[in-house]
Design a protein around this motif. Sequence first.
Motif, PDB file in Angstrom:
ATOM      1  N   LEU A 178       0.827  -1.202   0.000  1.00  0.00           N
ATOM      2  CA  LEU A 178       0.000   0.000   0.000  1.00  0.00           C
ATOM      3  C   LEU A 178       0.866   1.260   0.000  1.00  0.00           C
ATOM      4  O   LEU A 178       0.418   2.345  -0.357  1.00  0.00           O
ATOM      5  N   GLY A 179       2.116   1.096   0.443  1.00  0.00           N
ATOM      6  CA  GLY A 179       3.064   2.195   0.382  1.00  0.00           C
ATOM      7  C   GLY A 179       2.787   3.333   1.355  1.00  0.00           C
ATOM      8  O   GLY A 179       3.224   4.457   1.136  1.00  0.00           O
ATOM      9  N   LYS A 180       2.056   3.039   2.433  1.00  0.00           N
ATOM     10  CA  LYS A 180       1.771   4.096   3.394  1.00  0.00           C
ATOM     11  C   LYS A 180       2.637   3.932   4.634  1.00  0.00           C
ATOM     12  O   LYS A 180       3.130   2.845   4.900  1.00  0.00           O
ATOM     13  N   THR A 181       2.807   4.992   5.379  1.00  0.00           N
ATOM     14  CA  THR A 181       3.585   4.892   6.606  1.00  0.00           C
ATOM     15  C   THR A 181       2.668   4.751   7.814  1.00  0.00           C
ATOM     16  O   THR A 181       3.098   4.411   8.890  1.00  0.00           O
ATOM     17  N   GLU A 182       1.390   5.027   7.601  1.00  0.00           N
ATOM     18  CA  GLU A 182       0.448   4.915   8.698  1.00  0.00           C
ATOM     19  C   GLU A 182      -0.856   4.304   8.197  1.00  0.00           C
ATOM     20  O   GLU A 182      -1.360   4.679   7.141  1.00  0.00           O
ATOM     21  N   LEU A 183      -1.354   3.341   8.954  1.00  0.00           N
ATOM     22  CA  LEU A 183      -2.588   2.664   8.554  1.00  0.00           C
ATOM     23  C   LEU A 183      -3.512   2.525   9.752  1.00  0.00           C
ATOM     24  O   LEU A 183      -3.061   2.410  10.884  1.00  0.00           O
ATOM     25  N   SER A 184      -4.794   2.494   9.484  1.00  0.00           N
ATOM     26  CA  SER A 184      -5.741   2.245  10.557  1.00  0.00           C
ATOM     27  C   SER A 184      -5.761   0.754  10.869  1.00  0.00           C
ATOM     28  O   SER A 184      -5.629  -0.083   9.971  1.00  0.00           O
ATOM     29  N   SER A 185      -5.928   0.416  12.141  1.00  0.00           N
ATOM     30  CA  SER A 185      -5.980  -0.995  12.519  1.00  0.00           C
ATOM     31  C   SER A 185      -7.179  -1.677  11.841  1.00  0.00           C
ATOM     32  O   SER A 185      -7.206  -2.896  11.679  1.00  0.00           O
ATOM     33  N   VAL A 186      -8.156  -0.877  11.434  1.00  0.00           N
ATOM     34  CA  VAL A 186      -9.339  -1.424  10.755  1.00  0.00           C
ATOM     35  C   VAL A 186      -8.946  -2.053   9.412  1.00  0.00           C
ATOM     36  O   VAL A 186      -9.465  -3.107   9.037  1.00  0.00           O
ATOM     37  N   VAL A 187      -8.020  -1.419   8.706  1.00  0.00           N
ATOM     38  CA  VAL A 187      -7.569  -1.949   7.416  1.00  0.00           C
ATOM     39  C   VAL A 187      -6.979  -3.340   7.613  1.00  0.00           C
ATOM     40  O   VAL A 187      -7.280  -4.280   6.881  1.00  0.00           O
ATOM     41  N   ILE A 188      -6.146  -3.466   8.647  1.00  0.00           N
ATOM     42  CA  ILE A 188      -5.498  -4.752   8.919  1.00  0.00           C
ATOM     43  C   ILE A 188      -6.542  -5.781   9.355  1.00  0.00           C
ATOM     44  O   ILE A 188      -6.551  -6.909   8.870  1.00  0.00           O
TER      45      ILE A 188
END
Length: 178
Positions: free
Chosen positions: A96-106
Amino acid sequence: MNCPYCGYYDSKVIDSRDINDGVRRRRQCLKCDRRFTTYERLQPTGLFVTKKDERREEFSRDKLLAGIRKACEKRPLPSRAADKLADDIEAGLYRLGKTELSSVVIGDMVMEGLKRLDHVAYIRFASVYREFTDITDLKREVDTLVNGEPVTTPSSQLPLLPTEKLEELAKRRQGTRK
Ligand SMILES: [Zn+2]
Protein backbone atom coordinates in the motif's frame (compact mmCIF):
# COMPACT_ATOMS: atom_id res chain seq x y z
CA MET A 1 21.90 -12.57 19.81
CA ASN A 2 23.18 -14.00 23.07
CA CYS A 3 23.89 -17.70 23.41
CA PRO A 4 20.65 -19.38 24.59
CA TYR A 5 22.67 -21.78 26.77
CA CYS A 6 25.22 -19.63 28.60
CA GLY A 7 24.16 -16.12 27.64
CA TYR A 8 27.50 -15.17 26.13
CA TYR A 9 27.20 -12.24 23.73
CA ASP A 10 29.36 -13.48 20.88
CA SER A 11 29.08 -16.35 18.43
CA LYS A 12 30.45 -17.33 15.06
CA VAL A 13 28.40 -18.24 12.00
CA ILE A 14 29.15 -21.78 10.85
CA ASP A 15 26.46 -22.05 8.18
CA SER A 16 24.25 -19.55 6.41
CA ARG A 17 21.40 -20.35 4.09
CA ASP A 18 18.81 -18.32 2.22
CA ILE A 19 15.26 -19.30 2.89
CA ASN A 20 12.21 -17.82 1.13
CA ASP A 21 11.82 -14.82 3.35
CA GLY A 22 15.14 -14.43 5.08
CA VAL A 23 18.38 -16.03 6.14
CA ARG A 24 18.90 -18.97 8.44
CA ARG A 25 22.19 -18.98 10.32
CA ARG A 26 23.73 -21.80 12.27
CA ARG A 27 25.88 -20.32 15.01
CA GLN A 28 28.36 -21.58 17.55
CA CYS A 29 28.87 -19.88 20.90
CA LEU A 30 32.43 -18.61 21.35
CA LYS A 31 32.35 -19.44 25.04
CA CYS A 32 30.55 -22.76 25.53
CA ASP A 33 30.83 -24.00 21.90
CA ARG A 34 27.21 -25.02 21.78
CA ARG A 35 25.28 -24.49 18.55
CA PHE A 36 22.02 -22.70 17.86
CA THR A 37 20.08 -21.33 14.90
CA THR A 38 18.92 -17.82 14.18
CA TYR A 39 16.55 -16.57 11.51
CA GLU A 40 16.91 -13.15 10.05
CA ARG A 41 14.09 -11.55 8.14
CA LEU A 42 13.77 -8.19 6.51
CA GLN A 43 11.82 -5.79 8.64
CA PRO A 44 10.99 -2.67 6.71
CA THR A 45 10.60 0.09 9.25
CA GLY A 46 8.20 2.92 9.56
CA LEU A 47 4.77 1.37 9.30
CA PHE A 48 2.54 2.60 12.05
CA VAL A 49 -0.89 1.45 13.06
CA THR A 50 -3.53 3.78 14.44
CA LYS A 51 -5.91 2.11 16.82
CA LYS A 52 -9.56 2.91 17.36
CA ASP A 53 -8.69 4.91 20.47
CA GLU A 54 -6.21 7.01 18.43
CA ARG A 55 -3.15 5.38 19.92
CA ARG A 56 -0.38 4.79 17.45
CA GLU A 57 2.07 1.94 17.51
CA GLU A 58 4.59 0.33 15.19
CA PHE A 59 3.20 -2.48 13.07
CA SER A 60 4.09 -5.85 14.54
CA ARG A 61 3.99 -9.00 12.46
CA ASP A 62 4.18 -11.01 15.67
CA LYS A 63 0.99 -9.46 16.96
CA LEU A 64 -0.73 -10.01 13.65
CA LEU A 65 0.37 -13.64 13.61
CA ALA A 66 -0.66 -14.16 17.23
CA GLY A 67 -4.18 -12.96 16.41
CA ILE A 68 -4.44 -15.23 13.39
CA ARG A 69 -3.02 -18.21 15.30
CA LYS A 70 -5.48 -17.69 18.11
CA ALA A 71 -8.39 -17.70 15.67
CA CYS A 72 -7.03 -20.85 13.96
CA GLU A 73 -6.32 -22.73 17.19
CA LYS A 74 -7.12 -26.45 16.91
CA ARG A 75 -8.58 -26.01 13.44
CA PRO A 76 -7.62 -28.67 10.87
CA LEU A 77 -5.32 -26.37 8.92
CA PRO A 78 -1.83 -26.89 7.51
CA SER A 79 0.74 -25.88 10.11
CA ARG A 80 2.02 -23.00 8.03
CA ALA A 81 -1.39 -21.61 7.08
CA ALA A 82 -1.39 -18.90 9.75
CA ASP A 83 2.15 -17.83 8.89
CA LYS A 84 1.29 -17.75 5.22
CA LEU A 85 -1.72 -15.55 5.85
CA ALA A 86 0.35 -13.22 8.06
CA ASP A 87 2.98 -13.03 5.30
CA ASP A 88 0.38 -12.20 2.66
CA ILE A 89 -1.19 -9.52 4.81
CA GLU A 90 2.16 -8.03 5.76
CA ALA A 91 3.22 -7.93 2.12
CA GLY A 92 -0.14 -6.39 1.19
CA LEU A 93 0.27 -3.69 3.83
CA TYR A 94 3.71 -2.70 2.61
CA ARG A 95 2.48 -2.69 -0.96
CA LEU A 96 0.00 0.00 0.00
CA GLY A 97 3.06 2.19 0.38
CA LYS A 98 1.77 4.10 3.39
CA THR A 99 3.58 4.89 6.61
CA GLU A 100 0.45 4.91 8.70
CA LEU A 101 -2.59 2.66 8.55
CA SER A 102 -5.74 2.25 10.56
CA SER A 103 -5.98 -1.00 12.52
CA VAL A 104 -9.34 -1.42 10.76
CA VAL A 105 -7.57 -1.95 7.42
CA ILE A 106 -5.50 -4.75 8.92
CA GLY A 107 -8.48 -6.26 10.71
CA ASP A 108 -10.47 -6.33 7.49
CA MET A 109 -7.61 -8.03 5.66
CA VAL A 110 -7.43 -10.70 8.35
CA MET A 111 -11.20 -11.20 8.10
CA GLU A 112 -11.05 -11.62 4.34
CA GLY A 113 -8.14 -14.05 4.61
CA LEU A 114 -9.73 -16.15 7.34
CA LYS A 115 -13.02 -16.25 5.50
CA ARG A 116 -11.31 -18.10 2.70
CA LEU A 117 -9.20 -20.25 5.00
CA ASP A 118 -11.61 -21.53 7.61
CA HIS A 119 -15.10 -20.38 8.54
CA VAL A 120 -14.80 -21.27 12.22
CA ALA A 121 -11.54 -19.32 12.53
CA TYR A 122 -13.24 -16.46 10.71
CA ILE A 123 -16.19 -16.37 13.11
CA ARG A 124 -13.85 -16.54 16.10
CA PHE A 125 -11.84 -13.60 14.85
CA ALA A 126 -14.92 -11.67 13.80
CA SER A 127 -16.61 -12.10 17.17
CA VAL A 128 -13.68 -10.39 18.87
CA TYR A 129 -12.83 -7.90 16.19
CA ARG A 130 -16.36 -6.79 15.39
CA GLU A 131 -17.21 -6.92 19.08
CA PHE A 132 -20.45 -8.81 18.60
CA THR A 133 -22.63 -7.62 21.42
CA ASP A 134 -25.22 -10.34 21.23
CA ILE A 135 -26.08 -13.62 19.57
CA THR A 136 -28.08 -11.86 16.85
CA ASP A 137 -24.97 -10.23 15.43
CA LEU A 138 -23.18 -13.55 15.50
CA LYS A 139 -26.09 -15.31 13.83
CA ARG A 140 -26.23 -12.70 11.09
CA GLU A 141 -22.54 -13.22 10.35
CA VAL A 142 -22.92 -17.00 10.27
CA ASP A 143 -25.99 -16.72 8.02
CA THR A 144 -24.02 -14.55 5.62
CA LEU A 145 -21.33 -17.20 5.47
CA VAL A 146 -23.76 -20.06 4.99
CA ASN A 147 -25.68 -18.24 2.28
CA GLY A 148 -22.45 -17.71 0.40
CA GLU A 149 -22.06 -13.98 0.23
CA PRO A 150 -19.83 -13.19 -2.74
CA VAL A 151 -16.25 -12.89 -1.56
CA THR A 152 -14.70 -9.59 -2.43
CA THR A 153 -10.95 -9.34 -2.64
CA PRO A 154 -9.40 -6.01 -1.74
CA SER A 155 -7.08 -5.07 -4.60
CA SER A 156 -4.27 -4.66 -2.09
CA GLN A 157 -4.28 -8.31 -1.10
CA LEU A 158 -2.78 -11.28 -2.83
CA PRO A 159 -5.27 -14.03 -3.59
CA LEU A 160 -4.66 -16.81 -1.12
CA LEU A 161 -3.55 -20.15 -2.37
CA PRO A 162 -6.07 -22.98 -2.35
CA THR A 163 -5.83 -25.29 0.64
CA GLU A 164 -4.28 -28.22 -1.25
CA LYS A 165 -1.55 -25.94 -2.52
CA LEU A 166 -0.95 -24.61 0.99
CA GLU A 167 -0.66 -28.11 2.37
CA GLU A 168 1.78 -29.07 -0.33
CA LEU A 169 3.83 -25.96 0.36
CA ALA A 170 3.78 -26.58 4.07
CA LYS A 171 5.03 -30.13 3.59
CA ARG A 172 7.78 -29.05 1.26
CA ARG A 173 8.93 -26.33 3.62
CA GLN A 174 8.98 -28.63 6.59
CA GLY A 175 10.96 -31.12 4.58
CA THR A 176 13.68 -28.65 3.62
CA ARG A 177 13.98 -26.96 6.97
CA LYS A 178 14.76 -30.00 9.05
ZN1 LIG B 1 27.31 -20.37 25.13
